[in-house]
Design a protein around this motif. Structure first.
Motif, PDB file in Angstrom:
ATOM      1  N   PRO A  11     -20.620  31.982   4.204  1.00  0.00           N
ATOM      2  CA  PRO A  11     -20.037  33.278   3.820  1.00  0.00           C
ATOM      3  C   PRO A  11     -20.449  34.425   4.742  1.00  0.00           C
ATOM      4  CG  PRO A  11     -20.968  32.168   1.899  1.00  0.00           C
ATOM      5  CD  PRO A  11     -21.385  31.381   3.106  1.00  0.00           C
ATOM      6  N   TYR A  12     -21.516  34.248   5.506  1.00  0.00           N
ATOM      7  CA  TYR A  12     -22.036  35.325   6.354  1.00  0.00           C
ATOM      8  C   TYR A  12     -21.768  35.100   7.839  1.00  0.00           C
ATOM      9  CZ  TYR A  12     -24.555  35.877   1.986  1.00  0.00           C
ATOM     10  OH  TYR A  12     -24.868  36.013   0.658  1.00  0.00           O
ATOM     11  N   LEU A  13     -21.263  33.938   8.202  1.00  0.00           N
ATOM     12  CA  LEU A  13     -21.006  33.653   9.614  1.00  0.00           C
ATOM     13  C   LEU A  13     -19.793  34.421  10.110  1.00  0.00           C
ATOM     14  CD1 LEU A  13     -21.582  29.777   9.747  1.00  0.00           C
ATOM     15  CD2 LEU A  13     -23.074  31.556  10.704  1.00  0.00           C
TER      16      LEU A  13
ATOM     17  N   ALA B  80     -15.629  29.350  12.432  1.00  0.00           N
ATOM     18  CA  ALA B  80     -14.656  28.272  12.664  1.00  0.00           C
ATOM     19  C   ALA B  80     -15.364  26.952  12.956  1.00  0.00           C
ATOM     20  CB  ALA B  80     -13.724  28.649  13.814  1.00  0.00           C
ATOM     21  N   GLU B  81     -16.465  27.015  13.713  1.00  0.00           N
ATOM     22  CA  GLU B  81     -17.218  25.800  14.006  1.00  0.00           C
ATOM     23  C   GLU B  81     -17.820  25.225  12.728  1.00  0.00           C
ATOM     24  OE1 GLU B  81     -19.982  26.146  17.292  1.00  0.00           O
ATOM     25  OE2 GLU B  81     -18.629  27.538  18.280  1.00  0.00           O
ATOM     26  N   ALA B  82     -18.334  26.089  11.872  1.00  0.00           N
ATOM     27  CA  ALA B  82     -18.894  25.630  10.598  1.00  0.00           C
ATOM     28  C   ALA B  82     -17.811  24.964   9.756  1.00  0.00           C
ATOM     29  CB  ALA B  82     -19.513  26.798   9.840  1.00  0.00           C
ATOM     30  N   ASP B  83     -16.616  25.533   9.746  1.00  0.00           N
ATOM     31  CA  ASP B  83     -15.513  24.948   8.987  1.00  0.00           C
ATOM     32  C   ASP B  83     -15.177  23.550   9.487  1.00  0.00           C
ATOM     33  OD1 ASP B  83     -15.376  27.231   7.418  1.00  0.00           O
ATOM     34  OD2 ASP B  83     -13.665  28.083   8.526  1.00  0.00           O
TER      35      ASP B  83
ATOM     36  N   ARG C 145     -15.947  25.815  21.647  1.00  0.00           N
ATOM     37  CA  ARG C 145     -17.101  26.392  22.349  1.00  0.00           C
ATOM     38  C   ARG C 145     -16.753  26.792  23.778  1.00  0.00           C
ATOM     39  NH1 ARG C 145     -19.870  22.562  19.633  1.00  0.00           N
ATOM     40  NH2 ARG C 145     -20.052  21.183  21.396  1.00  0.00           N
ATOM     41  N   LYS C 146     -15.799  26.125  24.375  1.00  0.00           N
ATOM     42  CA  LYS C 146     -15.399  26.475  25.741  1.00  0.00           C
ATOM     43  C   LYS C 146     -14.438  27.661  25.768  1.00  0.00           C
ATOM     44  CE  LYS C 146     -16.145  21.965  27.775  1.00  0.00           C
ATOM     45  NZ  LYS C 146     -15.547  20.808  28.447  1.00  0.00           N
TER      46      LYS C 146
END
Length: 186
Positions: free
Chosen positions: A135-137, A142-145, A181-182
């Motif tokens: 919730p705080y990112l 998007a990477e966490a998702d 990431r790129k």
């Protein structure tokens, strides 16, 4: 119990470049061996946004003929990792979210560099961490998702082997993280 305001301030100070002696570090970390509060999750997410990485690692293993698992096996694992020169910040992550702390070695390019530390968590523990800070990112949202989506594909029992479609889906999510990431749209 709850950490004192002093210990929260020390954690913030140390994560920004202040130094601590071992007694201060131990006292501060022992004070937080519990579930972090919302403001602490926000702090952790901010640090992870700037310094952390969500990875899906792939390992290929070939078992010889006659081995019970003979043939090629591909394994995928979700990882959340972060490098930092401030050990206390990473000790807090380990205390709050589990995982392991590695390092303490000086930089390889120059002997006068500060020691660098790495916090790493994987699989279910990595997913639990990402769920807690999601919730705080901002930067790593998007990477966490993608990492959380990946973890839903993991099944407890490894038999039977993964199907071609399952392998393709996991590899697609791993590549989506690399592409993101790129700086490319995944």
């Amino acid at each position: 119990g709850r950490p004192t305001r002093l210990n929260l301030c020390l954690a913030w100070q140390f994560s920004r470049g202040g130094d601590a002696d071992e007694g201060q570090e131990e006292a501060a970390v022992n004070d937080v061996k519990r579930t972090p509060a919302a403001e602490e999750l926000a702090w952790a997410a901010g640090l992870f946004d700037g310094e952390g990485t969500v990875l899906i690692s792939r390992q290929d293993q070939i078992f010889p003929q006659g081995h019970p698992g003979q043939g090629r096996h591909t394994y995928y694992t979700l990882n959340a990792t972060m490098w930092n020169t401030h050990r206390l910040a990473l000790l807090r992550f380990q205390s709050w979210f589990g995982g392991n702390l590695y390092g303490g070695e000086r930089g390889k390019l120059r002997a006068d560099y500060k020691p660098i530390w790495r916090w790493r968590t994987s699989a279910r523990t990595a997913a639990e961490f990402l769920r807690a800070v999601r919730p705080y990112l901002v930067i790593k949202a998007a990477e966490a998702d993608v990492g959380l989506r990946f973890q839903t594909l993991i099944r407890v029992h490894k038999l039977p082997r993964l199907s071609t479609d399952e392998l393709a889906e996991r590899e697609g999510l791993r590549r989506a993280l690399i592409t993101h990431r790129k700086g490319k749209v995944a």
